[in-house]
Design a protein around this motif. Structure first.
Motif, PDB file in Angstrom:
ATOM      1  N   LYS A 133       0.831  -1.208   0.000  1.00  0.00           N
ATOM      2  CA  LYS A 133       0.000   0.000   0.000  1.00  0.00           C
ATOM      3  C   LYS A 133       0.864   1.256   0.000  1.00  0.00           C
ATOM      4  CE  LYS A 133      -2.601  -1.302   3.525  1.00  0.00           C
ATOM      5  NZ  LYS A 133      -3.692  -1.280   4.543  1.00  0.00           N
ATOM      6  N   ALA A 134       1.947   1.242   0.770  1.00  0.00           N
ATOM      7  CA  ALA A 134       2.840   2.400   0.793  1.00  0.00           C
ATOM      8  C   ALA A 134       3.493   2.617  -0.568  1.00  0.00           C
ATOM      9  CB  ALA A 134       3.909   2.209   1.870  1.00  0.00           C
ATOM     10  N   ALA A 135       3.873   1.531  -1.223  1.00  0.00           N
ATOM     11  CA  ALA A 135       4.489   1.638  -2.549  1.00  0.00           C
ATOM     12  C   ALA A 135       3.499   2.192  -3.568  1.00  0.00           C
ATOM     13  CB  ALA A 135       4.995   0.276  -2.999  1.00  0.00           C
ATOM     14  N   LEU A 136       2.240   1.747  -3.494  1.00  0.00           N
ATOM     15  CA  LEU A 136       1.213   2.261  -4.413  1.00  0.00           C
ATOM     16  C   LEU A 136       0.952   3.732  -4.171  1.00  0.00           C
ATOM     17  CD1 LEU A 136      -1.331  -0.710  -4.433  1.00  0.00           C
ATOM     18  CD2 LEU A 136       0.170   0.006  -6.291  1.00  0.00           C
ATOM     19  N   TRP A 137       0.970   4.161  -2.923  1.00  0.00           N
ATOM     20  CA  TRP A 137       0.756   5.585  -2.614  1.00  0.00           C
ATOM     21  C   TRP A 137       1.875   6.452  -3.170  1.00  0.00           C
ATOM     22  CZ3 TRP A 137      -0.749   4.489   3.165  1.00  0.00           C
ATOM     23  CH2 TRP A 137      -2.101   4.070   3.202  1.00  0.00           C
ATOM     24  N   LYS A 138       3.102   5.899  -3.186  1.00  0.00           N
ATOM     25  CA  LYS A 138       4.217   6.651  -3.740  1.00  0.00           C
ATOM     26  C   LYS A 138       4.109   6.751  -5.266  1.00  0.00           C
ATOM     27  CE  LYS A 138       7.541   5.550  -0.087  1.00  0.00           C
ATOM     28  NZ  LYS A 138       8.831   4.877   0.233  1.00  0.00           N
ATOM     29  N   ILE A 139       3.612   5.668  -5.897  1.00  0.00           N
ATOM     30  CA  ILE A 139       3.475   5.680  -7.345  1.00  0.00           C
ATOM     31  C   ILE A 139       2.291   6.539  -7.764  1.00  0.00           C
ATOM     32  CG2 ILE A 139       3.052   4.263  -9.387  1.00  0.00           C
ATOM     33  CD1 ILE A 139       4.409   1.963  -7.972  1.00  0.00           C
ATOM     34  N   PHE A 140       1.195   6.456  -6.994  1.00  0.00           N
ATOM     35  CA  PHE A 140      -0.019   7.239  -7.292  1.00  0.00           C
ATOM     36  C   PHE A 140      -0.325   8.119  -6.087  1.00  0.00           C
ATOM     37  CE2 PHE A 140      -0.351   3.066  -9.385  1.00  0.00           C
ATOM     38  CZ  PHE A 140      -0.365   3.471 -10.713  1.00  0.00           C
TER      39      PHE A 140
END
Length: 309
Positions: A298-305
């Motif tokens: 989830k943290a990685a997705l927030w950084k990408i989007f």
């Protein structure tokens, strides 16, 4: 007639999910939603693992491979199923049936092998944490992935080749909505002994052996977790493998039923439901299972989007 395989059947008639027009419309919307969920969810997981350095670990490397397999699996089955629900033409060509058989067998075999590799990764991480970086090196992970894809391709090539040599003289009405080995063997008018023997051998290796290896891995994991004294330590250790355990349970239960427990005429409707579980539902649920229970993804997705925060 196709001269290469001496078959009189040029197409197969698939048994649809339902003959009720209203129900077919609802099923179309449901399956379309699941298909889009699988494509978007697995695409996001693959993007997160690819573009986030924090996820460049063996566990997420295997998860990215699982996302690819899930997209392949649902794309092998759902487009044809959606076409049948809309056009109400439940037929598939002989070549199209063999192609679907090839890719479906490829994906199912690869996913069983991959789940075993993922279980081994969790075993090393929890039971041998001090040796994890030594055992699960990138060359080892790459070798495991290459072996998984290669062995599964060899397996499906063998089964598809054996199926292509059979004669199909009619009837051509298939008691399923997709082309699978057990269903096709029932329609052949030539000897299927070799096909059946090779299917049993493949089931024993891909199903039984990998299932036992996965059980052994999780048996050791559970034993190791129970030896942890603190409740927080137990929770942290279990949280690292709970998502994978849920996926393994869902996938193995449906595949084992299809290839080991099904086959009677009374169970045909149940066979369809179970097939939908591992070809449609599982690919859509896997991204949700791994992202909703995983803070790193989830943290990685927030950084990408960033706008999704």
């Amino acid at each position: 007639m196709a001269a290469g395989n001496h078959t009189a059947v040029m197409e197969f008639v698939l048994q649809g999910i339902s003959e009720d027009p209203q129900l077919r419309g609802l099923l179309f919307l449901l399956f379309l939603l699941l298909y889009l969920t699988a494509l978007v969810g697995n695409g996001l997981i693959f993007a997160a693992v690819s573009f986030s350095p924090s996820l460049h670990t063996p566990m997420y490397f295997f998860l990215a491979n699982l996302a690819i397999l899930d997209v392949m699996c649902t794309s092998t089955v759902l487009p044809k199923l959606l076409e049948g629900l809309v056009l109400q033409v439940d037929t598939i060509s002989y070549g199209g049936c063999l192609a679907q058989l090839f890719f479906l067998t490829w994906v199912l075999g690869a996913e069983l092998l991959l789940l075993t590799a993922m279980a081994f990764d969790r075993y090393v991480a929890i039971c041998r944490p001090l040796h994890y970086s030594v055992i699960m090196t990138w060359p080892v992970c790459a070798l495991l992935a290459i072996t998984i894809w290669t062995v599964s391709v060899a397996n499906t090539s063998m089964h598809t080749g054996l199926m292509a040599r059979l004669n199909f003289c009619g009837p051509n009405h298939m008691q399923h909505f997709l082309c699978e080995i057990p269903t096709l063997l029932l329609l052949s008018c030539s000897s299927t002994t070799l096909n059946s023997v090779m299917m049993v051998i493949a089931d024993a290796y891909f199903g039984v052996v990998n299932f036992v290896l996965t059980l052994v891995s999780y048996g050791c994991i559970v034993a190791s977790i129970l030896r942890i004294r603190s409740a927080e330590g137990k929770h942290r250790a279990f949280s690292t493998c709970s998502s994978h355990l849920m996926v393994v349970t869902l996938y193995y239960s449906s595949v084992i039923y299809t290839y080991f427990l099904s086959g009677s005429g009374d169970s045909m409707e149940k066979d369809k439901v179970v097939a939908l579980l591992y070809t449609v539902v599982s690919p859509a649920l896997n991204p949700l299972i791994y992202t909703l229970r995983n803070k790193d993804v989830k943290a990685a997705l927030w950084k990408i989007f960033p706008s999704s925060q």
